[in-house]
Design an enzyme around this catalytic site. Structure first.
Site, PDB file in Angstrom:
ATOM      1  N   CYS A 196       0.834  -1.205   0.000  1.00  0.00           N
ATOM      2  CA  CYS A 196       0.000   0.000   0.000  1.00  0.00           C
ATOM      3  C   CYS A 196       0.867   1.254   0.000  1.00  0.00           C
ATOM      4  O   CYS A 196       0.715   2.132  -0.855  1.00  0.00           O
ATOM      5  CB  CYS A 196      -0.944  -0.011   1.188  1.00  0.00           C
ATOM      6  SG  CYS A 196      -0.169  -0.315   2.780  1.00  0.00           S
ATOM      7  N   TYR A 197       1.787   1.352   0.942  1.00  0.00           N
ATOM      8  CA  TYR A 197       2.657   2.529   0.974  1.00  0.00           C
ATOM      9  C   TYR A 197       3.462   2.669  -0.319  1.00  0.00           C
ATOM     10  O   TYR A 197       3.566   3.768  -0.877  1.00  0.00           O
ATOM     11  CB  TYR A 197       3.609   2.460   2.164  1.00  0.00           C
ATOM     12  CG  TYR A 197       2.986   2.691   3.523  1.00  0.00           C
ATOM     13  CD1 TYR A 197       2.287   3.860   3.806  1.00  0.00           C
ATOM     14  CD2 TYR A 197       3.140   1.772   4.553  1.00  0.00           C
ATOM     15  CE1 TYR A 197       1.753   4.086   5.071  1.00  0.00           C
ATOM     16  CE2 TYR A 197       2.607   1.988   5.816  1.00  0.00           C
ATOM     17  CZ  TYR A 197       1.916   3.156   6.080  1.00  0.00           C
ATOM     18  OH  TYR A 197       1.398   3.377   7.319  1.00  0.00           O
TER      19      TYR A 197
END
Lengths: 376, 376, 376, 376
Positions: free
Chosen positions: B180-181
């Site tokens: 996600c990051y």
């Protein structure tokens, strides 16, 4: 760093009060009379909460232009049956005749427009707005887009960051109570800036604040449904706390500082978290950085240097006057990551204002502020 | 950049389906059979939500070791009366015989321990864990503290960041679905890294994530009362997404990148916000930076370059596959402040996985993902 | 109760569209032209979200008095690059010439002041305000403290609670779209009221609503910091949805109903939960109560009767048009505890409005509303 | 009802302490030694917060089976540099030799299994679990599904609802500290139940609680993402606080009470709100109901009867020992709507426990509890 034996100190303090009473002094006469202008904002009502629990001050004026003649407790039900006063105007002149100290939690520009030397001769003023924080009036006017109406008083003001300016505060008549972001940022970075171990040209401050920092004004952007389940940056490269932080850090390192400061709005009521980044001088070690914090804050009650690798959390300081700080050294990049957590309306506003009052009146700096943070 | 006339495209697509039906093709046979391992985690159940609204895929296997034989809708009541299946095991081998594509939303190391060439010949695999994201197995093992059990398969994996690797994804059998990051960070920084207008040695990424990113495991630290009204950094200088971001950005700029990445836990369910800082090359202008984003993403449906000075908000992308990005140039410091907002379990996990599936199966990349973000 | 084979139905539907296209009909001409007045409130913008995902309607008018001439997507960033229209006025007359159906998400009294027979002859109107919900104008004026300016139109209005009034809705020109609390309360209680197994004189409704129900107006009471970490009742014994619920339940049981309705404000964006209590007739059993719900809602797509002892949760319906209901019989007290959960701005406002539109235009009732609830 | 001149009382109290010191008494010897078992739960750590701010008690034992030998402040960072103790075991026997009073914030059944007459002779015990709250052991065992191992001690226990049982508490050795819901429910209903103006057979209690009430155990259902943006009822018709409330209200009205009690889980940390409904006797007036509350609580510091029509809010009591109550009479239905708001871990657990300790040791009941509720 050790903070025990509080209770013994309390007793000693009480003994003094008692001896005063026994020696015939009027107790009521001894209480510091405090007036608040802007008492129904979030910082103002926090001043109320703190002063009600302060043993040597009493509130004589709940000023609130929007609620004049309404019971203060009808606005803030938390003090129902505790505060019986009604709200009064923002007449600084009249208030100065009744109070020993005036707290102004007012919009930018208000105090600068009404404050005079005469008022300052009558009573002390602790200003929670930004009007007297920045020494260079041109910088103030540029960032705040406001004409400053009493620039001559700026030099009389002492910047009320207690841990840094303690001695000057004791003698001051006018305190520029620091902004929330500047308090947390400056304290989190100060030890390294002062020691000259970071390159100030690489300094970046990424800040996160609870929504009480946005004030109690009825704006769509601050409605529950707009803030909840959301996060955003705001005031990027333009937030008005930037020059205030730069000025304070420039005092620390001895030369002008230009930095990036980016605040973010967080879906929580209270709390500020600072994450700051800067390149370290060659040869710096994690232990050395840590030692600088311990040296800077070892004697400070309200600044807690956390254990190695523990990251500050706003929850651990909620409702208190503590600032929790720590530093992590990243060997891969050679940067220090400096962190600070604080309650934005306590140490970031009302708590620090009371701490300033304590210093100005020769009291124990911690009086009324020894509140244990509330969890959860 | 213009995204109108969606409805016309829908009709064309439908016409094709219809013609297929008219020409005697079995409709049911045309549907992509999808199996999910780890269907009862937050990413897994989001896959369920998205695939249920996908017109050309159907879920044939709800794998969840913890809930075997329990009705999936008894775990996630949102799909009561929509999903009637019970949860099944995590037997990859068996599943490979039933599915055209397998999504693994499993703990780090799981897939590397069970995946084989034979399985990949039988069906496609989209892995939402980190097992095949990092090309250098030594780097993986160092950051994840896990022995990688199938390093030979790493080279077969395509890193599924659709906007960057679209063509490779189309032909892949194994997708390493990005973290996600890394998704949000890479997309927010990519245009400037690629163009060579920022000094990559000065790059700092300050990230903020909703709590679903921490997973659905029953840990004290993720209890409501521990997260609510709180914010903290975590994994400072040590978060495992760091090497993944560094690797992707090194492809963009053509040389190794070392950066600071600091994630923070935010009291909200969904959403990631990235604020990144880097020094710009001399002579760079705000307009030039903006143009680089428009050139990079003008044709991209899922990446939206916001209007000048508008800061991305996670609320504006909630529940959707969009990534909103923007850049602000700070003349005072010469830095670019790059921002990105994304839903961490949609574009940051399940949405991107479906986007990858669409590419792999020759479908419109947006199928099942044209969801309008939900406000408030 | 079984809701499978959705995809097959989609195809059939698509086939009809396709055949229409093939037979030379203008596709664009087939789309329902929808206008929204009050598009920038929470219900209005939810209408936008839903209609954008509706295959047979298009929005031709984004009416918002406060934002005239501003881009709609500058107010609601979620539809950036999806909606390119600017906001227009609330001129009902002009809009009636452009639209097939008008949705009014406007303050109480507005529509009653401007609606005419002529407008209703030109186009259909679905009113999300309360102006035409209550048949007895005296009751309306008493509870709303507003003079009703077009009482003659009240009898033309059909109360748009689809599950109850489906047939009447199909032929209506003017729909009084039900209030959020009345929708959830009526559906949660209806089966037992209709069957005559509860004593209606003992009926108590305790309701809880997310804050979007309070609207998007900039009021201090709805600021994030006032709502977060707080809960309170409001409008106790005086809330304006009371007579609406009483009227609908009186139709169900065949005689006038007087009840207690107490709403509470909850720190969440979306969702309504109803907990209702009534004394049961002698001899009633838990199984019998359950059967009444199943009989009432077995064929209903949007009302889900949960498994025994499962309590509805607002999270399980978030963003969808579902209403989850259940009943528990307490043998100790002889009372039925009836529960209902719903998204207040979907089924409680915009979703039901679209459902009404679908019925009025002869479409599948579920078109544009088959959204899977979003978790977490 | 008037609660002013707190400061004067403080001084008197201090004077006594001082005189004691002057007369040669060991101060340290005078402090009440308190031990806590279960100090790392939410109620336990709240006891720590309150006792640290108590001037006549000190904590000598931080018992926590899960964290033995770990620094208490490493678990609860709020007391970093304030508490330096490490956690100890739950050995009641050993603790009894060191403490004057033991607080047990332990799972149901624990204390009943280890408490003995001998321990009670050694020191006082305040039990925050339910083990000694219900006089009829059969009722306890039926609702709690636990075998009670020391039923003989039940009769020795005094139910510690201070406002009702003040005199008995003063002489008690064992206090059954009331449950959170029972405290708020009983106090909100007591005046009308006692006066016989409501029909107890019609009594319905609809309760709402913050999530700290669910404890600090690592359960999936209490994760942030499961609770946030959600509301649900639980334990419908079966919650274990039901018989406790029924027992207390039966004492008030003089005959057995059977009622409905329905708790709901609210996305907030702290706070309980009670909304209760009952049919009034014929001829009752709103003024009469109000007068009954004023008579019941006029002298009570911690129970505040709000102004007419003001609804209690949990925010107004957060972090304090106050219970705010009010009643509204609905003329249409002839029902009283009784409301109460309270902090579930202060007055609902730890605060009331300290209040009980104060009574048992002859101190001012308010010592350590005069905390001003925290807003926002």
């Amino acid at each position: 760093m050790n903070k025990v034996s509080e209770k013994y100190e309390y007793l000693c303090r009480n003994m003094n009060i008692l001896l005063n009473i026994q020696s015939g002094m009027e107790d009521q006469g001894e209480m510091i009379k405090a007036g608040i202008i802007g008492a129904t904002g979030y910082a103002g009502q926090e001043l109320v909460r703190l002063l009600l629990q302060h043993r040597e001050a009493e509130i004589v004026w709940y000023g609130s232009r929007s609620y004049v003649d309404k019971a203060f407790s009808s606005v803030f039900g938390n003090v129902f049956e505790i505060v019986e006063d009604v709200c009064r105007s923002d007449d600084l002149q009249e208030l100065a005749g009744e109070a020993d100290v005036i707290f102004t939690a007012t919009p930018q520009g208000y105090l600068a427009g009404v404050l005079t030397k005469e008022i300052l001769e009558q009573c002390r003023v602790i200003d929670l707005s930004a009007d007297y924080r920045i020494k260079d009036v041109a910088v103030y006017e540029q960032w705040y887009k406001i004409h400053h109406e009493s620039p001559a008083l700026i030099e009389k003001a002492v910047y009320g960051l207690c841990e840094i300016n303690r001695e000057k505060i004791r003698g001051a008549r006018l305190i520029a109570n620091p902004g929330c972001y500047p308090t947390c940022s400056t304290l989190a970075i100060y030890p390294l800036a002062k020691a000259g171990v970071i390159d100030m040209d690489t300094l970046i401050i990424d800040a996160k604040s609870g929504t009480s920092g946005a004030g109690r004004g009825a704006k769509t952007a601050n409605l529950y449904c707009e803030v909840n389940e959301n996060i955003k940056a705001y005031g990027v490269a333009s937030h008005r706390h930037t020059p205030e932080i730069e000025e304070q850090l420039s005092y620390a390192c001895g030369r002008p500082v230009t930095l990036n400061f980016t605040p973010h709005l967080i879906p929580m009521n209270r709390g500020i978290l600072i994450t700051a980044y800067a390149k370290c001088s060659a040869g710096v070690t994690a232990e050395q950085l840590r030692r600088l914090y311990q040296e800077a804050y070892g004697e400070e009650y309200f600044v807690r240097v956390l254990e190695p690798d523990v990251c500050p959390e706003t929850k651990w300081v909620e409702g208190s006057n503590f600032v929790d700080v720590n530093v992590i050294y990243d060997e891969r990049t050679g940067r220090a990551i400096m962190m600070g957590a604080m309650d934005n309306i306590t140490k970031g506003a009302a708590g620090q204002a009371v701490q300033n009052m304590n210093l100005m009146f020769g009291l124990d700096e911690r009086e009324g502020l020894r509140l244990v943070p509330m969890v959860p």
